[in-house]
Design an enzyme around this catalytic site. Structure first.
Site, PDB file in Angstrom:
ATOM      1  N   GLU A  43      17.687  50.562  22.880  1.00  0.00           N
ATOM      2  CA  GLU A  43      17.190  51.656  23.719  1.00  0.00           C
ATOM      3  C   GLU A  43      17.876  52.928  23.264  1.00  0.00           C
ATOM      4  O   GLU A  43      19.113  52.993  23.225  1.00  0.00           O
ATOM      5  CB  GLU A  43      17.471  51.432  25.210  1.00  0.00           C
ATOM      6  CG  GLU A  43      16.857  52.561  26.049  1.00  0.00           C
ATOM      7  CD  GLU A  43      17.207  52.551  27.532  1.00  0.00           C
ATOM      8  OE1 GLU A  43      16.603  53.335  28.279  1.00  0.00           O
ATOM      9  OE2 GLU A  43      18.096  51.782  27.940  1.00  0.00           O
ATOM     10  N   GLU A  68      23.511  56.231  23.251  1.00  0.00           N
ATOM     11  CA  GLU A  68      23.611  57.384  24.153  1.00  0.00           C
ATOM     12  C   GLU A  68      24.436  58.469  23.465  1.00  0.00           C
ATOM     13  O   GLU A  68      25.463  58.202  22.863  1.00  0.00           O
ATOM     14  CB  GLU A  68      24.249  56.957  25.487  1.00  0.00           C
ATOM     15  CG  GLU A  68      24.628  58.070  26.421  1.00  0.00           C
ATOM     16  CD  GLU A  68      23.498  59.060  26.711  1.00  0.00           C
ATOM     17  OE1 GLU A  68      22.368  58.641  27.026  1.00  0.00           O
ATOM     18  OE2 GLU A  68      23.744  60.273  26.595  1.00  0.00           O
ATOM     19  N   ASP A 119      14.462  63.197  27.002  1.00  0.00           N
ATOM     20  CA  ASP A 119      14.531  64.628  27.327  1.00  0.00           C
ATOM     21  C   ASP A 119      13.302  65.336  26.758  1.00  0.00           C
ATOM     22  O   ASP A 119      12.936  65.105  25.602  1.00  0.00           O
ATOM     23  CB  ASP A 119      15.809  65.241  26.735  1.00  0.00           C
ATOM     24  CG  ASP A 119      17.058  64.655  27.376  1.00  0.00           C
ATOM     25  OD1 ASP A 119      16.980  64.206  28.534  1.00  0.00           O
ATOM     26  OD2 ASP A 119      18.121  64.632  26.723  1.00  0.00           O
ATOM     27  N   LYS A 123      10.715  73.751  24.770  1.00  0.00           N
ATOM     28  CA  LYS A 123      10.367  74.848  23.837  1.00  0.00           C
ATOM     29  C   LYS A 123       9.777  74.272  22.545  1.00  0.00           C
ATOM     30  O   LYS A 123      10.335  73.316  21.984  1.00  0.00           O
ATOM     31  CB  LYS A 123      11.620  75.665  23.490  1.00  0.00           C
ATOM     32  CG  LYS A 123      12.123  76.469  24.659  1.00  0.00           C
ATOM     33  CD  LYS A 123      13.277  77.363  24.274  1.00  0.00           C
ATOM     34  CE  LYS A 123      13.743  78.110  25.498  1.00  0.00           C
ATOM     35  NZ  LYS A 123      15.184  78.244  25.593  1.00  0.00           N
ATOM     36  N   ASP A 155       7.619  60.206  33.113  1.00  0.00           N
ATOM     37  CA  ASP A 155       6.738  60.775  34.142  1.00  0.00           C
ATOM     38  C   ASP A 155       6.301  62.174  33.721  1.00  0.00           C
ATOM     39  O   ASP A 155       5.601  62.850  34.479  1.00  0.00           O
ATOM     40  CB  ASP A 155       7.449  60.848  35.502  1.00  0.00           C
ATOM     41  CG  ASP A 155       8.543  61.891  35.510  1.00  0.00           C
ATOM     42  OD1 ASP A 155       9.219  62.052  34.461  1.00  0.00           O
ATOM     43  OD2 ASP A 155       8.713  62.570  36.538  1.00  0.00           O
ATOM     44  N   GLU A 195      16.745  53.975  35.613  1.00  0.00           N
ATOM     45  CA  GLU A 195      17.227  54.799  36.737  1.00  0.00           C
ATOM     46  C   GLU A 195      16.262  55.943  37.024  1.00  0.00           C
ATOM     47  O   GLU A 195      15.942  56.229  38.175  1.00  0.00           O
ATOM     48  CB  GLU A 195      18.605  55.361  36.410  1.00  0.00           C
ATOM     49  CG  GLU A 195      19.657  54.321  36.658  1.00  0.00           C
ATOM     50  CD  GLU A 195      21.041  54.789  36.304  1.00  0.00           C
ATOM     51  OE1 GLU A 195      21.197  55.481  35.295  1.00  0.00           O
ATOM     52  OE2 GLU A 195      21.964  54.425  37.042  1.00  0.00           O
ATOM     53  N   GLU A 197      13.114  56.076  36.285  1.00  0.00           N
ATOM     54  CA  GLU A 197      11.837  55.531  36.778  1.00  0.00           C
ATOM     55  C   GLU A 197      11.930  55.285  38.283  1.00  0.00           C
ATOM     56  O   GLU A 197      11.005  55.594  39.034  1.00  0.00           O
ATOM     57  CB  GLU A 197      11.531  54.226  36.026  1.00  0.00           C
ATOM     58  CG  GLU A 197      10.205  53.594  36.368  1.00  0.00           C
ATOM     59  CD  GLU A 197       9.914  52.389  35.473  1.00  0.00           C
ATOM     60  OE1 GLU A 197      10.709  52.098  34.561  1.00  0.00           O
ATOM     61  OE2 GLU A 197       8.885  51.734  35.699  1.00  0.00           O
TER      62      GLU A 197
HETATM   63  N1  SAM Z   1      16.825  56.188  29.757  1.00  0.00           N
HETATM   64  C1  SAM Z   1      17.500  56.554  30.974  1.00  0.00           C
HETATM   65  C2  SAM Z   1      16.586  56.373  32.153  1.00  0.00           C
HETATM   66  O1  SAM Z   1      15.364  56.256  31.946  1.00  0.00           O
HETATM   67  O2  SAM Z   1      17.083  56.341  33.288  1.00  0.00           O
HETATM   68  C3  SAM Z   1      18.088  57.968  30.884  1.00  0.00           C
HETATM   69  C4  SAM Z   1      17.103  59.072  30.731  1.00  0.00           C
HETATM   70  S1  SAM Z   1      17.886  60.660  30.466  1.00  0.00           S
HETATM   71  C5  SAM Z   1      16.690  61.803  30.951  1.00  0.00           C
HETATM   72  C6  SAM Z   1      17.820  60.814  28.698  1.00  0.00           C
HETATM   73  C7  SAM Z   1      19.095  60.346  28.018  1.00  0.00           C
HETATM   74  O3  SAM Z   1      18.897  60.375  26.607  1.00  0.00           O
HETATM   75  C8  SAM Z   1      20.305  61.210  28.303  1.00  0.00           C
HETATM   76  O4  SAM Z   1      21.379  60.402  28.758  1.00  0.00           O
HETATM   77  C9  SAM Z   1      20.605  61.885  26.970  1.00  0.00           C
HETATM   78  O5  SAM Z   1      21.977  62.168  26.794  1.00  0.00           O
HETATM   79  C10 SAM Z   1      20.082  60.864  25.993  1.00  0.00           C
HETATM   80  N2  SAM Z   1      19.686  61.440  24.688  1.00  0.00           N
HETATM   81  C11 SAM Z   1      18.911  62.525  24.498  1.00  0.00           C
HETATM   82  N3  SAM Z   1      18.759  62.780  23.193  1.00  0.00           N
HETATM   83  C12 SAM Z   1      19.451  61.822  22.528  1.00  0.00           C
HETATM   84  C13 SAM Z   1      19.677  61.557  21.157  1.00  0.00           C
HETATM   85  N4  SAM Z   1      19.173  62.335  20.202  1.00  0.00           N
HETATM   86  N5  SAM Z   1      20.436  60.479  20.828  1.00  0.00           N
HETATM   87  C14 SAM Z   1      20.967  59.688  21.805  1.00  0.00           C
HETATM   88  N6  SAM Z   1      20.790  59.898  23.120  1.00  0.00           N
HETATM   89  C15 SAM Z   1      20.042  60.954  23.485  1.00  0.00           C
END
Ligand code: SAM
Length: 214
Positions: A43, A68, A119, A123, A155, A195, A197
């Site tokens: 993941e 992460e 994320d 932009k 979402d 989380e 979701e």
């Molecule tokens: N997957 C989890 C969930 O659905 O509850 C967390 C979603 S959170 C919005 C997105 C996570 O992806 C963040 O913890 C962020 O730090 C991580 N993330 C974003 N870009 C990343 C990258 N290039 N490499 C590793 N992690 C990344």
């Protein structure tokens, strides 16, 4: 998700046996880490680790690697793991930016990739940073088995539509797609909630999901 810097998080992570500290050195050697040749599912952007740990409990014959970017977030996953009554021997974590994922997994070393609530980077000039972008799909193409699949949930309808448009130019196609996962009986089968979701579906937001392959 970026939590405020938490004092000592790097130290706690540095001492954790669940975290792979020099992941580049494991390229091609993941079976040794897990002590078996079970498939490896990853993941990317796992956040606090709820999804990957629940998946690992539901599928003990699969090895899971959670990736992460931020140590303040990974710390929460490590703490959650330490609270488990039995350590999950089929889970490991890596703190890294997924941009260099090809340095960590060999060609076709990964059986499945999960992206959950990535994320959005709204932009246009940041489109390449979006985890379902064609630039990232090219990286996944290298590490994923030929018949491997990638699953993406969000979402964010704008991000999902962007992700769908990226597929064809990158050489991928949809196997399954829904704009309302929680009302799609067949795609909900075996669904494990992340989380985000839980949070967004409880607010009434529809969850989009695709499963793609090449
Ligand atoms: N997957 C989890 C969930 O659905 O509850 C967390 C979603 S959170 C919005 C997105 C996570 O992806 C963040 O913890 C962020 O730090 C991580 N993330 C974003 N870009 C990343 C990258 N290039 N490499 C590793 N992690 C990344």
């Amino acid at each position: 998700m970026r939590l405020r810097n938490i004092a000592g998080s790097r130290e706690v992570i540095g001492e954790s046996g669940f975290v792979i500290h020099n992941p580049e050195e494991q390229k091609g050697n993941w079976p040794e880490i897990f002590g078996n040749t079970n498939p490896i599912h990853i993941e990317i952007g796992m956040g606090k680790g709820q999804f990957i740990m629940d998946m690992a409990k539901a599928h003990p014959d699969i090895n899971y690697v959670g990736i992460e970017k931020y140590s303040s977030v990974l710390l929460r996953a490590v703490q959650k793991m330490e609270q488990e009554p039995e350590p999950l021997s089929n889970v490991r974590f890596i703190r890294m930016d997924a941009e260099t994922i090809m340095d960590v997994f060999d060609a076709e070393e990964v059986g499945r990739i999960y992206l959950n609530f990535s994320d959005p980077w709204p932009k246009d000039r940041h489109a390449k940073r979006r985890l379902p972008s064609k630039e990232f799909l090219a990286r996944y193409d290298r590490i994923l088995e030929r018949d491997g699949q990638l699953e993406f949930k969000t979402d964010n309808i704008g991000l999902f539509e962007f992700a769908l448009k990226e597929l064809e130019p990158a050489g991928w196609r949809t196997k399954k797609v829904t704009f309302d996962l929680h009302r799609d009986e067949s795609m909900m089968e075996g669904n494990i909630m992340t989380e985000y979701e839980e949070r967004f579906s409880s607010m009434g937001n529809a969850i989009c999901k695709y499963v793609i392959e090449r």
